[in-house]
Design an enzyme around this catalytic site. Structure first.
Site, mmCIF file in Angstrom:
data_model
loop_
_atom_site.group_PDB
_atom_site.id
_atom_site.type_symbol
_atom_site.label_atom_id
_atom_site.label_comp_id
_atom_site.label_asym_id
_atom_site.label_seq_id
_atom_site.Cartn_x
_atom_site.Cartn_y
_atom_site.Cartn_z
ATOM 1 N N ALA A 94 0.845 -1.193 0.000
ATOM 2 C CA ALA A 94 0.000 0.000 0.000
ATOM 3 C C ALA A 94 0.881 1.243 0.000
ATOM 4 O O ALA A 94 1.882 1.300 0.733
ATOM 5 C CB ALA A 94 -0.916 0.021 1.226
ATOM 6 N N GLU A 95 0.512 2.235 -0.815
ATOM 7 C CA GLU A 95 1.355 3.430 -0.967
ATOM 8 C C GLU A 95 1.555 4.205 0.319
ATOM 9 O O GLU A 95 2.503 4.969 0.449
ATOM 10 C CB GLU A 95 0.761 4.389 -2.012
ATOM 11 C CG GLU A 95 0.691 3.842 -3.412
ATOM 12 C CD GLU A 95 -0.731 3.467 -3.794
ATOM 13 O OE1 GLU A 95 -1.234 3.998 -4.796
ATOM 14 O OE2 GLU A 95 -1.337 2.650 -3.073
ATOM 15 N N ASN A 96 0.644 4.048 1.269
ATOM 16 C CA ASN A 96 0.808 4.787 2.523
ATOM 17 C C ASN A 96 1.771 4.092 3.475
ATOM 18 O O ASN A 96 2.007 4.576 4.576
ATOM 19 C CB ASN A 96 -0.540 5.039 3.200
ATOM 20 C CG ASN A 96 -1.299 3.763 3.508
ATOM 21 O OD1 ASN A 96 -1.169 2.768 2.802
ATOM 22 N ND2 ASN A 96 -2.091 3.771 4.557
ATOM 23 N N GLY A 97 2.348 2.951 3.059
ATOM 24 C CA GLY A 97 3.429 2.393 3.848
ATOM 25 C C GLY A 97 3.178 1.071 4.533
ATOM 26 O O GLY A 97 3.620 0.872 5.665
#
Length: 220
Positions: free
Chosen positions: A49-52
């Protein structure tokens, strides 16, 4: 034209069949997020996920949501054993470095050449291309999950996209409630048809030209 829960689940379940052991996979907002709920038991993948988050899981049971644990779209998720966290810049660096094996995205339009438009309808949506541009450019494989037609009943699978492009020539596979189509050097190949639709239904609702093979798989 909206899509019912059953069709969304069917599309997500079919997309999950494309997953292979060891893949690092990014899921977009919408139907793609449901793919995590249908991973075959014998397949082990890492959801990014791009948010980490690495090793994100499926959606939590109602009442089991963690307010501090969500995906890049802001929706609650779970994590699996071995999950790790990083800041968003590291998560995007993984994408930009080409470490994502597959991204599964929604779309507004896809062309027969695999061009993707999924970030804005001019005058109707707030501009915000987000991470889709980088995922479409850098992921090793791009799969699109979407309605076959838009709310006006017009085909979303076009000869050429009318909407602003996210990336050119990036899409490899398109899965809708009607069919599964592969972008090939010879054209858009009709591989599978979802029951109760027919070849005629798919052709009638597809603006792009379709290559129709002698043998097509019908999904019950």
């Amino acid at each position: 034209m909206g899509m019912g829960k059953e069709n969304r689940e069917r599309i997500a379940r079919r997309a999950a069949q494309e997953l292979r052991n060891g893949m690092v996979v990014n899921l977009g907002i919408g139907i793609p997020t449901q793919v995590a709920d249908y991973v075959p038991e014998d397949v082990h993948v890492v959801f990014h996920a791009e948010n980490g988050i690495l090793c994100a899981g499926g959606a939590p049971e109602p009442g089991e949501e963690d307010a501090f644990l969500c995906n890049a779209g802001g929706y609650p998720v779970t994590v699996v054993d071995g999950a790790s966290y990083c800041d968003s810049s590291i998560a995007f660096a993984m994408i930009r470095r080409g470490r994502i094996d597959m991204t599964i995205l929604g779309a507004l339009e896809v062309s027969e050449r695999g061009d993707l438009a999924n970030w804005i309808v001019p005058g109707k949506r707030v501009a915000g291309i987000g991470g889709a541009m980088e995922l479409a450019q850098k992921a090793k494989q791009v799969i699109v999950l979407m309605n076959h037609v838009n709310r006006q009943g017009e085909s979303k699978i076009k000869k050429r996209c009318d909407l602003p492009l996210t990336a050119m020539g990036c899409v490899k596979l398109i899965i809708t409630e009607m069919a599964v189509m592969e972008v090939t050097e010879h054209g858009l190949l009709l591989k599978e048809i979802m029951s109760p639709y027919t070849v005629e239904d798919v052709v009638r609702n597809t603006e792009a030209a379709l290559v129709i093979p002698e043998h097509i798989v019908y999904i019950p």
